[in-house]
Design an enzyme around this catalytic site. Structure first.
Site, PDB file in Angstrom:
ATOM      1  CD  GLU A  86      -2.720   1.057   2.283  1.00  0.00           C
ATOM      2  OE1 GLU A  86      -3.242   0.229   2.875  1.00  0.00           O
ATOM      3  OE2 GLU A  86      -2.995   2.251   2.438  1.00  0.00           O
ATOM      4  CE  LYS A 280      -5.828  -1.274   5.131  1.00  0.00           C
ATOM      5  NZ  LYS A 280      -5.339  -0.932   4.701  1.00  0.00           N
ATOM      6  CG  ASP A 296       0.257 -17.272  11.049  1.00  0.00           C
ATOM      7  OD1 ASP A 296       0.130 -16.338  10.986  1.00  0.00           O
ATOM      8  OD2 ASP A 296       0.086 -18.027  12.063  1.00  0.00           O
ATOM      9  CG  HIS A 393      -3.598   7.583  -0.545  1.00  0.00           C
ATOM     10  ND1 HIS A 393      -3.175   6.106   0.496  1.00  0.00           N
ATOM     11  CD2 HIS A 393      -4.494   6.804  -1.235  1.00  0.00           C
ATOM     12  CE1 HIS A 393      -3.358   4.976  -0.306  1.00  0.00           C
ATOM     13  NE2 HIS A 393      -4.368   5.329  -1.343  1.00  0.00           N
TER      14      HIS A 393
HETATM   15  C1  MEV Z   1      -5.142   3.283   5.418  1.00  0.00           C
HETATM   16  O1  MEV Z   1      -4.982   2.189   4.979  1.00  0.00           O
HETATM   17  C2  MEV Z   1      -4.814   3.376   6.704  1.00  0.00           C
HETATM   18  C3  MEV Z   1      -6.249   4.757   7.312  1.00  0.00           C
HETATM   19  O2  MEV Z   1      -7.738   4.400   6.563  1.00  0.00           O
HETATM   20  C4  MEV Z   1      -5.633   4.664   8.899  1.00  0.00           C
HETATM   21  C5  MEV Z   1      -6.785   5.106   9.722  1.00  0.00           C
HETATM   22  O3  MEV Z   1      -8.415   5.966   8.582  1.00  0.00           O
HETATM   23  O4  MEV Z   1      -6.858   5.838  10.576  1.00  0.00           O
HETATM   24  C6  MEV Z   1      -5.899   6.014   6.749  1.00  0.00           C
END
Ligand code: MEV
Length: 441
Positions: A86, A280, A296, A393
């Site tokens: 990513e 995430k 793992d 991003h």
């Molecule tokens: C993207 O991979 C992760 C985010 O969505 C985490 C977040 O929103 O805190 C940017």
């Protein structure tokens, strides 16, 4: 191959036979075969090693192997290997690591390393007799597994405790032998599962030879470790004076940034939708290190999310607070990893990761992976509460967009120049590229 035909003996076929069966599914089988083979490792021994990790291997699937520098953890500087596809995750981790290195770095500690294994069984005999005999049964099982546990005990680990749990209210005749283990630098799955299977045989034997019991009353169902590891925990934290956050985003004072950040983390503790995305973001960093070191990541993910829901409500794994003008940010999560056995030394790049990290033991690796998770969490929330996530991003995603649009080298440098100060989106890049191309005509 006929439509819907069941294939027998696929696993026994040679790699080339498998490949030709698979590529028959493609529009251009020859081209597909060439592509799959092009990702084979040029060294036959290494390819054999990689193929040996799994089954029915027909190729390799490369992911970028990246490095995030400047991770100061408990006073020691690390370059952290991260395997992730990513865009912007590694840039974000590097940015946060560098910032926190100027503020004393990450403080990390492991608060426990116990793991759990369970033997699930049905028992139709006298429940009281079973409970009363537990100390005898435990002694018998420990003796039976002594040859299995001897090596682990030498390293300081082994079986810690055994408990009989009665679930007969939930499921008729269902009991569980709940065992805690210390597996030191091994992730421990094989050790734990082998002990559990030996316990199952041991209970059978014990019931056969103990008056008042019958092995016919015992039906073993499952012997397996639990990936829920609330006693195998790592904690990492950073803190700084609120004023030191001043430069972190243009247009925000340190106090304003800290306030917005704290609010954002509170929201991730209050709302499951936000908490899931927030976590995430943590796992972006954690998983990348886990993968790079041949561990793992599914086990680490499963434990992290179960732990995030331990209060009955799924919540953020991290917390932020401001006290006496100091900003505090902490992450607490379970993490079962190994630095001995498994792929850590077998996979050539996992071995390189371990060397890059100075051959950490399992506790040190837990702290490094957690620091990466915290760095990514910090960087993501920072962007969210300031510029928004898309600016950074999409900038990092720009090379992928240009590749999709088949931009030439010359077009690429014009695009980079143009989007230095502009918002990147697929549409805006397409529009600019079209303008460039028509300008040329
Ligand atoms: C993207 O991979 C992760 C985010 O969505 C985490 C977040 O929103 O805190 C940017």
């Amino acid at each position: 191959m006929k439509k819907n035909e069941i294939i027998s003996g696929f696993s026994k076929m040679s790699r080339d036979e498998k490949l030709s069966l698979v590529t028959a599914l493609f529009k251009n089988p020859k081209e597909a075969e060439k592509e799959f083979l092009s990702f084979h490792h040029p060294d036959e021994n290494t390819q054999e090693l990689l193929s040996g990790f799994s089954e029915n291997t027909i190729s390799n699937f490369p992911l970028p192997y990246n490095v995030a520098p400047n991770f100061l953890i408990n006073g020691k500087m690390f370059m952290v290997p991260m395997v992730i596809e990513e865009s912007s995750v590694v840039a974000a981790a590097s940015y946060a690591a560098r910032f926190w290195a100027t503020q004393g770095g990450f403080k990390a500690r492991v608060t426990g390393t116990e793991k759990v294994g369970q033997l699930h069984f049905l028992y139709s005999g006298d429940p009281d007799a079973l409970k009363i005999t537990m100390p005898h049964l435990e002694r018998f099982l420990r003796e039976k597994t002594a040859p299995l546990t001897a090596k682990m005990e030498k390293r300081g680990g082994g079986i810690l405790a055994m408990e009989l749990k009665d679930f007969t209210r939930e499921v008729e005749q269902f009991y569980q032998l709940h065992v805690t283990f210390e597996t030191m630098d091994a992730m421990g799955a094989n050790f734990i599962n082998s002990c559990l299977e030996a316990f199952s045989e041991g209970i059978q034997e014990f019931f056969e030879q103990t008056p008042g019991f019958s092995s016919a009353d015992f039906e073993p169902l499952m012997a397996i470790l639990s990936n829920y590891t609330p006693d195998c925990m790592v904690e990492v934290s950073v803190s700084c004076d609120v004023e030191n956050l001043k430069g972190i985003a243009s247009g925000f004072s340190g106090a304003e940034f800290a306030r917005r950040f704290e609010q954002a983390v509170k929201i991730a503790r209050a709302d499951v939708y936000r908490a899931t995305t927030h976590n995430k973001g943590i796992m972006n960093g954690v998983d990348a290190v886990i993968l790079a070191t041949g561990n793992d990541f599914r086990a680490v993910e499963a434990a992290a999310h179960a732990y995030a829901a331990q209060s009955g409500r799924y919540q953020s794994l991290s917390r932020a607070s401001i006290e006496n003008n100091r900003f505090h940010f902490t992450l607490e999560m379970p993490m079962a990893v190994g630095t001995l056995g498994g792929l850590t030394s077998l996979h050539p790049l996992a071995a390189k990761s371990m060397e890059m990290l100075g051959h950490p033991d399992a506790k040190q690796l837990m702290m490094i992976a957690a620091a990466a998770g915290m760095a990514n969490n910090f960087a993501a929330v920072r962007s969210l509460v300031t510029t928004g996530i898309q600016a950074g991003h999409m900038k990092m995603h720009l090379p992928n967009i240009m590749r999709q649009l088949q931009a030439t080298k010359e077009e690429e440098s014009r695009i980079y120049e143009y989007f230095k100060e502009r918002k990147v989106s697929y549409q805006s890049v397409t529009g600019y590229l079209q303008a460039l191309r028509s300008e040329k005509k």
